[in-house]
Design a protein around this motif. Structure first.
Motif, PDB file in Angstrom:
ATOM      1  N   ARG A 113       5.678  -0.075   8.015  1.00  0.00           N
ATOM      2  CA  ARG A 113       5.199  -1.459   7.942  1.00  0.00           C
ATOM      3  C   ARG A 113       6.021  -2.376   8.837  1.00  0.00           C
ATOM      4  O   ARG A 113       5.518  -3.313   9.432  1.00  0.00           O
ATOM      5  CB  ARG A 113       5.232  -1.937   6.490  1.00  0.00           C
ATOM      6  N   LEU A 114       7.327  -2.071   8.931  1.00  0.00           N
ATOM      7  CA  LEU A 114       8.193  -2.869   9.803  1.00  0.00           C
ATOM      8  C   LEU A 114       7.788  -2.682  11.270  1.00  0.00           C
ATOM      9  O   LEU A 114       7.812  -3.634  12.059  1.00  0.00           O
ATOM     10  CB  LEU A 114       9.658  -2.450   9.595  1.00  0.00           C
ATOM     11  N   GLY A 173       8.581   2.421   4.470  1.00  0.00           N
ATOM     12  CA  GLY A 173       9.081   1.067   4.718  1.00  0.00           C
ATOM     13  C   GLY A 173       9.112   0.765   6.209  1.00  0.00           C
ATOM     14  O   GLY A 173       8.680  -0.308   6.649  1.00  0.00           O
ATOM     15  N   LEU A 174       9.582   1.733   6.976  1.00  0.00           N
ATOM     16  CA  LEU A 174       9.682   1.536   8.429  1.00  0.00           C
ATOM     17  C   LEU A 174       8.309   1.359   9.061  1.00  0.00           C
ATOM     18  O   LEU A 174       8.135   0.562   9.987  1.00  0.00           O
ATOM     19  CB  LEU A 174      10.395   2.725   9.080  1.00  0.00           C
TER      20      LEU A 174
END
Lengths: 217, 217
Positions: free
Chosen positions: B202-203, B199-200
DNA sequence: ACCTGAACACCGTTCAAGT
DNA sequence: ACCTGAACACCGTTCAAGT
Protein backbone atom coordinates in the motif's frame (compact mmCIF):
# COMPACT_ATOMS: atom_id res chain seq x y z
CA UNK A 1 43.65 -4.15 52.29
CA UNK A 2 41.62 -4.32 55.50
CA UNK A 3 39.44 -7.34 55.93
CA UNK A 4 35.84 -6.12 56.24
CA UNK A 5 33.61 -7.26 59.07
CA UNK A 6 30.59 -7.46 56.80
CA UNK A 7 30.58 -9.33 53.47
CA UNK A 8 31.91 -7.41 50.50
CA UNK A 9 30.21 -9.57 47.93
CA UNK A 10 26.62 -10.30 47.02
CA UNK A 11 24.86 -11.58 43.94
CA UNK A 12 23.50 -8.11 43.22
CA UNK A 13 26.89 -6.42 43.54
CA UNK A 14 28.49 -9.00 41.25
CA UNK A 15 25.70 -8.56 38.70
CA UNK A 16 26.04 -4.76 38.76
CA UNK A 17 29.81 -4.89 38.36
CA UNK A 18 29.49 -7.35 35.49
CA UNK A 19 27.01 -5.11 33.68
CA UNK A 20 29.34 -2.15 34.15
CA UNK A 21 32.25 -4.05 32.59
CA UNK A 22 30.14 -5.31 29.68
CA UNK A 23 28.78 -1.83 28.99
CA UNK A 24 32.20 -0.25 29.20
CA UNK A 25 34.50 -2.83 27.59
CA UNK A 26 32.25 -5.24 25.72
CA UNK A 27 31.01 -8.78 26.22
CA UNK A 28 34.29 -10.41 25.25
CA UNK A 29 36.17 -8.37 27.83
CA UNK A 30 34.23 -9.72 30.76
CA UNK A 31 36.25 -12.27 32.69
CA UNK A 32 35.83 -13.60 36.18
CA UNK A 33 39.31 -12.38 37.04
CA UNK A 34 38.59 -8.84 35.88
CA UNK A 35 35.25 -8.92 37.67
CA UNK A 36 36.94 -10.01 40.88
CA UNK A 37 39.61 -7.37 40.45
CA UNK A 38 37.10 -4.56 40.16
CA UNK A 39 35.34 -5.81 43.27
CA UNK A 40 38.62 -5.94 45.19
CA UNK A 41 38.42 -9.67 45.71
CA UNK A 42 39.98 -12.96 44.59
CA UNK A 43 38.45 -14.85 41.68
CA UNK A 44 37.40 -17.83 43.69
CA UNK A 45 35.40 -15.67 46.07
CA UNK A 46 32.89 -15.03 43.31
CA UNK A 47 32.03 -18.72 43.24
CA UNK A 48 30.58 -18.49 46.74
CA UNK A 49 27.78 -16.39 45.26
CA UNK A 50 27.38 -17.50 41.67
CA UNK A 51 27.57 -20.94 40.14
CA UNK A 52 29.22 -19.94 36.89
CA UNK A 53 30.04 -17.06 34.57
CA UNK A 54 26.96 -17.94 32.54
CA UNK A 55 24.97 -17.55 35.73
CA UNK A 56 26.24 -13.99 36.09
CA UNK A 57 25.32 -13.13 32.52
CA UNK A 58 21.83 -14.53 32.95
CA UNK A 59 21.42 -12.29 35.98
CA UNK A 60 22.50 -9.30 33.96
CA UNK A 61 20.18 -10.23 31.11
CA UNK A 62 17.29 -10.64 33.52
CA UNK A 63 17.92 -7.20 34.97
CA UNK A 64 17.75 -5.65 31.54
CA UNK A 65 14.63 -7.55 30.53
CA UNK A 66 12.88 -6.30 33.63
CA UNK A 67 13.03 -2.77 32.26
CA UNK A 68 10.88 -3.70 29.27
CA UNK A 69 7.42 -2.19 29.63
CA UNK A 70 4.45 -4.37 28.73
CA UNK A 71 1.87 -2.40 30.70
CA UNK A 72 0.16 -1.20 27.51
CA UNK A 73 -1.27 -4.70 27.13
CA UNK A 74 -3.62 -3.97 29.99
CA UNK A 75 -5.71 -1.95 27.55
CA UNK A 76 -7.66 -3.30 24.58
CA UNK A 77 -5.73 -1.24 22.04
CA UNK A 78 -3.58 -4.12 20.81
CA UNK A 79 -1.92 -2.07 18.08
CA UNK A 80 -0.67 0.56 20.46
CA UNK A 81 0.31 -2.14 22.95
CA UNK A 82 2.46 -4.05 20.47
CA UNK A 83 4.09 -0.83 19.26
CA UNK A 84 4.92 0.46 22.72
CA UNK A 85 6.17 -2.95 23.87
CA UNK A 86 8.41 -3.21 20.80
CA UNK A 87 9.83 0.28 21.31
CA UNK A 88 10.43 -0.28 25.00
CA UNK A 89 12.10 -3.61 24.24
CA UNK A 90 14.35 -2.04 21.64
CA UNK A 91 15.22 0.85 23.95
CA UNK A 92 16.22 -1.59 26.70
CA UNK A 93 18.62 -3.32 24.34
CA UNK A 94 19.92 -0.03 22.97
CA UNK A 95 20.87 0.98 26.52
CA UNK A 96 23.19 -2.04 26.78
CA UNK A 97 24.20 -2.89 23.21
CA UNK A 98 27.12 -5.13 24.13
CA UNK A 99 24.98 -7.72 25.84
CA UNK A 100 22.55 -8.19 22.98
CA UNK A 101 24.35 -11.20 21.49
CA UNK A 102 24.17 -13.06 24.77
CA UNK A 103 20.60 -11.98 25.38
CA UNK A 104 19.49 -13.04 21.94
CA UNK A 105 21.40 -16.28 21.92
CA UNK A 106 20.53 -17.61 25.32
CA UNK A 107 17.29 -19.50 25.46
CA UNK A 108 14.37 -17.42 26.64
CA UNK A 109 13.87 -19.38 29.82
CA UNK A 110 14.74 -16.32 31.88
CA UNK A 111 11.98 -15.54 34.30
CA UNK A 112 11.53 -11.93 33.26
CA UNK A 113 11.18 -12.99 29.61
CA UNK A 114 8.58 -15.61 30.42
CA UNK A 115 6.49 -13.19 32.46
CA UNK A 116 6.60 -10.60 29.64
CA UNK A 117 5.58 -13.27 27.16
CA UNK A 118 2.54 -14.05 29.26
CA UNK A 119 1.51 -10.39 29.37
CA UNK A 120 1.86 -10.03 25.62
CA UNK A 121 -0.04 -13.21 24.85
CA UNK A 122 -2.80 -12.40 27.32
CA UNK A 123 -3.19 -8.88 26.01
CA UNK A 124 -3.50 -9.98 22.41
CA UNK A 125 -6.01 -12.71 23.21
CA UNK A 126 -7.95 -10.17 25.27
CA UNK A 127 -8.09 -7.95 22.20
CA UNK A 128 -9.72 -10.69 20.17
CA UNK A 129 -6.75 -12.38 18.51
CA UNK A 130 -6.96 -16.17 18.38
CA UNK A 131 -4.28 -17.68 20.66
CA UNK A 132 -2.39 -19.07 17.70
CA UNK A 133 -2.06 -15.60 16.21
CA UNK A 134 -1.19 -14.11 19.57
CA UNK A 135 1.77 -16.47 19.76
CA UNK A 136 2.91 -15.65 16.27
CA UNK A 137 2.56 -11.89 16.73
CA UNK A 138 4.60 -12.06 19.92
CA UNK A 139 7.30 -14.06 18.16
CA UNK A 140 7.33 -11.84 15.07
CA UNK A 141 7.67 -8.69 17.11
CA UNK A 142 10.53 -10.21 19.02
CA UNK A 143 12.25 -11.11 15.75
CA UNK A 144 12.05 -7.50 14.66
CA UNK A 145 13.44 -6.13 17.91
CA UNK A 146 16.24 -8.66 18.25
CA UNK A 147 17.18 -8.42 14.61
CA UNK A 148 17.22 -4.67 14.76
CA UNK A 149 19.29 -4.64 17.93
CA UNK A 150 21.76 -7.22 16.64
CA UNK A 151 22.48 -5.72 13.27
CA UNK A 152 22.44 -2.08 14.25
CA UNK A 153 24.37 -2.22 17.51
CA UNK A 154 26.83 -4.75 16.18
CA UNK A 155 27.83 -2.27 13.53
CA UNK A 156 30.24 0.45 14.47
CA UNK A 157 32.23 -1.34 17.15
CA UNK A 158 34.53 -2.12 14.30
CA UNK A 159 34.05 -2.32 10.60
CA UNK A 160 31.52 -1.15 8.09
CA UNK A 161 31.69 2.53 8.99
CA UNK A 162 35.41 2.49 8.32
CA UNK A 163 34.86 1.10 4.86
CA UNK A 164 32.68 4.03 3.92
CA UNK A 165 34.91 6.47 5.71
CA UNK A 166 37.85 5.37 3.59
CA UNK A 167 35.80 5.48 0.44
CA UNK A 168 33.97 8.74 1.02
CA UNK A 169 36.31 10.41 3.45
CA UNK A 170 35.88 13.71 1.68
CA UNK A 171 32.11 13.56 1.85
CA UNK A 172 31.50 13.24 5.53
CA UNK A 173 33.35 12.52 8.72
CA UNK A 174 32.89 9.42 10.83
CA UNK A 175 30.77 11.17 13.41
CA UNK A 176 28.12 12.29 10.93
CA UNK A 177 28.20 8.84 9.39
CA UNK A 178 27.51 7.13 12.68
CA UNK A 179 24.60 9.47 13.34
CA UNK A 180 23.31 8.71 9.89
CA UNK A 181 23.51 4.96 10.46
CA UNK A 182 21.62 5.34 13.74
CA UNK A 183 18.90 7.29 11.97
CA UNK A 184 18.60 4.69 9.20
CA UNK A 185 18.35 1.94 11.80
CA UNK A 186 15.67 3.71 13.81
CA UNK A 187 13.70 4.63 10.70
CA UNK A 188 13.98 1.09 9.31
CA UNK A 189 12.75 -0.34 12.58
CA UNK A 190 9.83 2.07 12.67
CA UNK A 191 8.98 1.35 9.04
CA UNK A 192 9.00 -2.40 9.62
CA UNK A 193 6.90 -2.03 12.74
CA UNK A 194 4.35 0.23 11.06
CA UNK A 195 4.05 -1.93 7.95
CA UNK A 196 3.73 -5.05 10.10
CA UNK A 197 0.99 -3.43 12.19
CA UNK A 198 -0.79 -2.13 9.11
CA UNK A 199 -0.83 -5.65 7.72
CA UNK A 200 -2.06 -7.06 11.03
CA UNK A 201 -4.80 -4.44 11.24
CA UNK A 202 -6.44 -5.80 8.13
CA UNK A 203 -5.93 -9.37 9.25
CA UNK A 204 -7.52 -8.58 12.60
CA UNK A 205 -10.86 -7.73 11.05
CA UNK A 206 -10.89 -11.15 9.38
CA UNK A 207 -9.70 -13.48 12.15
CA UNK A 208 -10.48 -11.76 15.46
CA UNK A 209 -13.21 -13.05 17.69
CA UNK A 210 -15.63 -10.47 19.09
CA UNK A 211 -14.03 -8.86 22.11
CA UNK A 212 -15.05 -10.33 25.42
CA UNK A 213 -15.78 -13.78 24.06
CA UNK A 214 -14.00 -16.69 25.68
CA UNK A 215 -11.23 -18.55 23.90
CA UNK A 216 -10.06 -22.10 24.51
CA UNK A 217 -6.58 -22.47 26.00
CA UNK B 1 52.74 -39.75 10.61
CA UNK B 2 54.27 -39.46 7.15
CA UNK B 3 55.34 -36.02 6.06
CA UNK B 4 53.44 -35.20 2.86
CA UNK B 5 55.26 -33.88 -0.18
CA UNK B 6 52.46 -31.50 -1.01
CA UNK B 7 50.93 -29.05 1.49
CA UNK B 8 48.24 -30.47 3.74
CA UNK B 9 46.74 -27.13 4.62
CA UNK B 10 45.00 -24.41 2.69
CA UNK B 11 42.66 -21.59 3.58
CA UNK B 12 39.74 -23.46 2.02
CA UNK B 13 40.47 -26.69 3.90
CA UNK B 14 40.75 -24.83 7.20
CA UNK B 15 37.49 -23.02 6.51
CA UNK B 16 35.69 -26.25 5.65
CA UNK B 17 36.96 -28.02 8.76
CA UNK B 18 35.97 -25.07 10.93
CA UNK B 19 32.43 -25.08 9.54
CA UNK B 20 32.19 -28.81 10.17
CA UNK B 21 33.19 -28.37 13.82
CA UNK B 22 30.82 -25.44 14.34
CA UNK B 23 27.93 -27.33 12.75
CA UNK B 24 28.65 -30.46 14.76
CA UNK B 25 29.72 -29.13 18.16
CA UNK B 26 28.67 -25.49 18.28
CA UNK B 27 30.38 -22.14 18.03
CA UNK B 28 31.83 -22.29 21.53
CA UNK B 29 33.47 -25.63 20.82
CA UNK B 30 35.58 -24.34 17.97
CA UNK B 31 39.17 -23.89 19.04
CA UNK B 32 42.33 -23.55 17.01
CA UNK B 33 43.73 -26.61 18.75
CA UNK B 34 40.71 -28.75 17.92
CA UNK B 35 40.76 -27.45 14.37
CA UNK B 36 44.43 -28.35 14.02
CA UNK B 37 43.77 -31.75 15.56
CA UNK B 38 41.07 -32.62 13.04
CA UNK B 39 43.35 -31.56 10.20
CA UNK B 40 46.17 -33.72 11.56
CA UNK B 41 48.44 -30.77 12.12
CA UNK B 42 49.96 -28.63 14.89
CA UNK B 43 48.15 -25.49 16.03
CA UNK B 44 50.81 -23.11 14.88
CA UNK B 45 50.66 -24.45 11.33
CA UNK B 46 47.24 -22.86 10.95
CA UNK B 47 48.75 -19.44 11.36
CA UNK B 48 50.67 -19.83 8.11
CA UNK B 49 47.34 -19.65 6.31
CA UNK B 50 45.06 -17.53 8.48
CA UNK B 51 45.79 -14.42 10.48
CA UNK B 52 43.49 -15.20 13.41
CA UNK B 53 40.58 -17.30 14.61
CA UNK B 54 38.27 -14.41 13.79
CA UNK B 55 39.66 -14.55 10.27
CA UNK B 56 38.58 -18.19 9.99
CA UNK B 57 35.09 -17.40 11.22
CA UNK B 58 34.71 -14.56 8.74
CA UNK B 59 35.66 -16.98 5.98
CA UNK B 60 33.03 -19.40 7.17
CA UNK B 61 30.43 -16.63 7.40
CA UNK B 62 31.27 -15.47 3.91
CA UNK B 63 30.82 -18.97 2.54
CA UNK B 64 27.37 -19.18 4.05
CA UNK B 65 26.33 -15.74 2.85
CA UNK B 66 27.30 -16.70 -0.69
CA UNK B 67 24.50 -19.25 -0.74
CA UNK B 68 21.86 -16.54 -0.30
CA UNK B 69 19.93 -16.05 -3.51
CA UNK B 70 19.18 -12.50 -4.61
CA UNK B 71 18.59 -13.29 -8.26
CA UNK B 72 14.88 -12.49 -7.96
CA UNK B 73 15.79 -8.81 -7.82
CA UNK B 74 16.63 -8.97 -11.50
CA UNK B 75 12.90 -8.84 -12.18
CA UNK B 76 10.56 -5.91 -11.50
CA UNK B 77 8.38 -7.88 -9.07
CA UNK B 78 9.83 -6.35 -5.93
CA UNK B 79 7.39 -8.11 -3.61
CA UNK B 80 8.32 -11.55 -4.83
CA UNK B 81 11.99 -10.56 -4.84
CA UNK B 82 11.99 -9.46 -1.20
CA UNK B 83 10.08 -12.55 -0.15
CA UNK B 84 12.33 -14.99 -1.95
CA UNK B 85 15.49 -13.22 -0.76
CA UNK B 86 14.24 -13.32 2.82
CA UNK B 87 13.39 -17.02 2.61
CA UNK B 88 16.68 -17.90 1.00
CA UNK B 89 18.53 -15.87 3.61
CA UNK B 90 16.68 -17.58 6.43
CA UNK B 91 17.26 -21.01 4.90
CA UNK B 92 21.00 -20.32 4.67
CA UNK B 93 21.11 -19.53 8.37
CA UNK B 94 18.91 -22.48 9.25
CA UNK B 95 21.41 -24.77 7.55
CA UNK B 96 24.13 -23.60 9.96
CA UNK B 97 22.31 -22.47 13.10
CA UNK B 98 25.35 -22.45 15.36
CA UNK B 99 27.12 -19.74 13.47
CA UNK B 100 24.23 -17.28 13.48
CA UNK B 101 25.40 -15.38 16.58
CA UNK B 102 28.75 -14.70 14.98
CA UNK B 103 27.21 -13.86 11.64
CA UNK B 104 24.70 -11.49 13.17
CA UNK B 105 27.12 -9.84 15.53
CA UNK B 106 30.04 -9.24 13.24
CA UNK B 107 29.83 -6.08 11.23
CA UNK B 108 28.43 -6.58 7.76
CA UNK B 109 31.61 -5.60 5.98
CA UNK B 110 31.94 -9.10 4.59
CA UNK B 111 32.23 -8.97 0.85
CA UNK B 112 29.39 -11.34 0.14
CA UNK B 113 27.05 -9.30 2.34
CA UNK B 114 27.96 -6.08 0.62
CA UNK B 115 27.40 -7.50 -2.85
CA UNK B 116 23.99 -8.85 -1.79
CA UNK B 117 23.10 -5.48 -0.33
CA UNK B 118 23.82 -3.85 -3.67
CA UNK B 119 21.58 -6.30 -5.51
CA UNK B 120 18.73 -5.74 -3.08
CA UNK B 121 19.03 -1.97 -3.18
CA UNK B 122 19.33 -1.87 -6.95
CA UNK B 123 16.35 -4.14 -7.44
CA UNK B 124 14.10 -2.10 -5.20
CA UNK B 125 15.09 1.19 -6.80
CA UNK B 126 14.51 -0.40 -10.20
CA UNK B 127 11.00 -1.29 -9.06
CA UNK B 128 10.24 2.32 -8.31
CA UNK B 129 11.09 2.61 -4.62
CA UNK B 130 12.88 5.82 -3.66
CA UNK B 131 16.48 5.00 -2.61
CA UNK B 132 15.74 5.97 0.97
CA UNK B 133 12.95 3.40 1.15
CA UNK B 134 15.06 0.81 -0.63
CA UNK B 135 17.64 1.12 2.13
CA UNK B 136 15.05 0.83 4.87
CA UNK B 137 13.30 -2.15 3.29
CA UNK B 138 16.62 -3.94 2.96
CA UNK B 139 17.45 -3.25 6.60
CA UNK B 140 13.98 -4.21 7.86
CA UNK B 141 14.01 -7.50 6.02
CA UNK B 142 17.41 -8.29 7.43
CA UNK B 143 16.12 -7.56 10.93
CA UNK B 144 13.35 -10.06 10.44
CA UNK B 145 15.63 -12.80 9.15
CA UNK B 146 18.36 -12.28 11.73
CA UNK B 147 15.88 -11.97 14.58
CA UNK B 148 14.06 -15.07 13.48
CA UNK B 149 17.27 -17.05 13.12
CA UNK B 150 18.66 -15.90 16.46
CA UNK B 151 15.65 -16.53 18.61
CA UNK B 152 14.48 -19.72 16.99
CA UNK B 153 17.79 -21.51 16.56
CA UNK B 154 19.08 -20.36 19.91
CA UNK B 155 16.25 -22.18 21.58
CA UNK B 156 16.57 -25.89 22.02
CA UNK B 157 20.33 -26.25 22.38
CA UNK B 158 19.57 -26.05 26.05
CA UNK B 159 16.72 -24.63 27.99
CA UNK B 160 13.15 -23.58 27.28
CA UNK B 161 12.01 -26.87 25.80
CA UNK B 162 13.17 -28.66 28.94
CA UNK B 163 11.04 -26.33 31.07
CA UNK B 164 7.93 -27.31 29.21
CA UNK B 165 8.94 -30.93 29.02
CA UNK B 166 9.21 -31.08 32.80
CA UNK B 167 5.94 -29.26 33.21
CA UNK B 168 3.91 -31.07 30.58
CA UNK B 169 5.85 -34.28 30.33
CA UNK B 170 2.64 -36.26 30.16
CA UNK B 171 1.24 -34.19 27.32
CA UNK B 172 3.90 -34.60 24.71
CA UNK B 173 7.42 -35.78 24.33
CA UNK B 174 10.36 -33.55 23.58
CA UNK B 175 10.47 -34.54 19.96
CA UNK B 176 6.94 -33.42 19.20
CA UNK B 177 7.59 -30.24 21.15
CA UNK B 178 10.64 -29.38 19.12
CA UNK B 179 8.70 -29.91 15.92
CA UNK B 180 5.97 -27.68 17.26
CA UNK B 181 8.45 -24.92 18.10
CA UNK B 182 9.92 -25.13 14.59
CA UNK B 183 6.46 -24.82 13.09
CA UNK B 184 5.62 -21.80 15.25
CA UNK B 185 8.88 -20.17 14.24
CA UNK B 186 8.35 -20.74 10.56
CA UNK B 187 4.74 -19.60 10.70
CA UNK B 188 5.69 -16.51 12.72
CA UNK B 189 8.36 -15.62 10.22
CA UNK B 190 5.97 -16.08 7.32
CA UNK B 191 3.27 -14.06 9.06
CA UNK B 192 5.66 -11.20 9.77
CA UNK B 193 6.95 -11.27 6.21
CA UNK B 194 3.48 -11.29 4.68
CA UNK B 195 2.16 -8.54 6.93
CA UNK B 196 5.25 -6.45 6.26
CA UNK B 197 4.88 -6.90 2.51
CA UNK B 198 1.14 -6.16 2.67
CA UNK B 199 1.93 -2.91 4.43
CA UNK B 200 4.62 -2.07 1.91
CA UNK B 201 2.30 -2.80 -0.98
CA UNK B 202 0.00 0.00 0.00
CA UNK B 203 2.92 2.31 0.72
CA UNK B 204 4.36 1.57 -2.72
CA UNK B 205 1.40 3.07 -4.52
CA UNK B 206 1.92 6.31 -2.59
CA UNK B 207 5.69 6.80 -2.72
CA UNK B 208 6.95 4.90 -5.76
CA UNK B 209 8.14 6.71 -8.84
CA UNK B 210 6.80 5.46 -12.16
CA UNK B 211 8.87 2.49 -13.27
CA UNK B 212 11.59 3.27 -15.72
CA UNK B 213 12.14 6.83 -14.53
CA UNK B 214 15.63 7.75 -13.44
CA UNK B 215 16.48 8.20 -9.80
CA UNK B 216 19.28 10.25 -8.33
CA UNK B 217 22.05 8.32 -6.57
C1' DA C 1 29.76 -17.60 56.16
C1' DC C 2 33.22 -15.48 53.52
C1' DC C 3 37.48 -14.98 51.38
C1' DT C 4 42.46 -16.64 50.00
C1' DG C 5 46.12 -18.87 47.20
C1' DA C 6 47.44 -22.41 44.47
C1' DA C 7 46.34 -25.58 41.09
C1' DC C 8 44.09 -27.89 36.80
C1' DA C 9 42.94 -28.06 32.22
C1' DC C 10 42.12 -25.26 28.93
C1' DC C 11 42.50 -20.93 25.53
C1' DG C 12 44.72 -17.72 21.12
C1' DT C 13 48.96 -16.37 19.41
C1' DT C 14 54.08 -16.07 18.67
C1' DC C 15 58.57 -17.62 17.36
C1' DA C 16 62.93 -19.96 16.79
C1' DA C 17 63.88 -24.13 14.67
C1' DG C 18 63.69 -27.81 11.47
C1' DT C 19 62.88 -29.86 6.39
C1' DA D 1 56.98 -22.80 1.63
C1' DC D 2 55.28 -25.55 5.21
C1' DC D 3 55.12 -27.61 9.57
C1' DT D 4 56.95 -28.47 14.59
C1' DG D 5 57.52 -27.84 19.62
C1' DA D 6 57.84 -24.93 23.24
C1' DA D 7 56.52 -20.87 25.33
C1' DC D 8 53.61 -16.60 26.88
C1' DA D 9 49.81 -14.58 28.79
C1' DC D 10 45.56 -15.47 29.35
C1' DC D 11 40.88 -18.21 30.47
C1' DG D 12 36.78 -20.74 33.89
C1' DT D 13 36.50 -23.54 37.72
C1' DT D 14 37.87 -26.27 41.92
C1' DC D 15 39.51 -27.01 46.46
C1' DA D 16 42.04 -27.26 50.77
C1' DA D 17 43.02 -23.82 53.92
C1' DG D 18 42.45 -19.86 56.72
C1' DT D 19 39.40 -16.32 59.75
Amino acid sequence: MVRPIRPILSRARICAAALAIVDRDGLGELSMRKLAGELGVQVSSLYEHVRTKDDVLHDVANTIMESVDVSAFETRDWRHAVASWARSYRAALAAHPHIVPFLAYGPARREASLRRADAVHGGLVGAGWPPRYATMIGASTKYLVIGSAMTSFARGFEGEAQVYVERYAHLMDAHRLRDHADTIDRDSFELALEMFLDGLDRLHTRVATPQGSVEGA
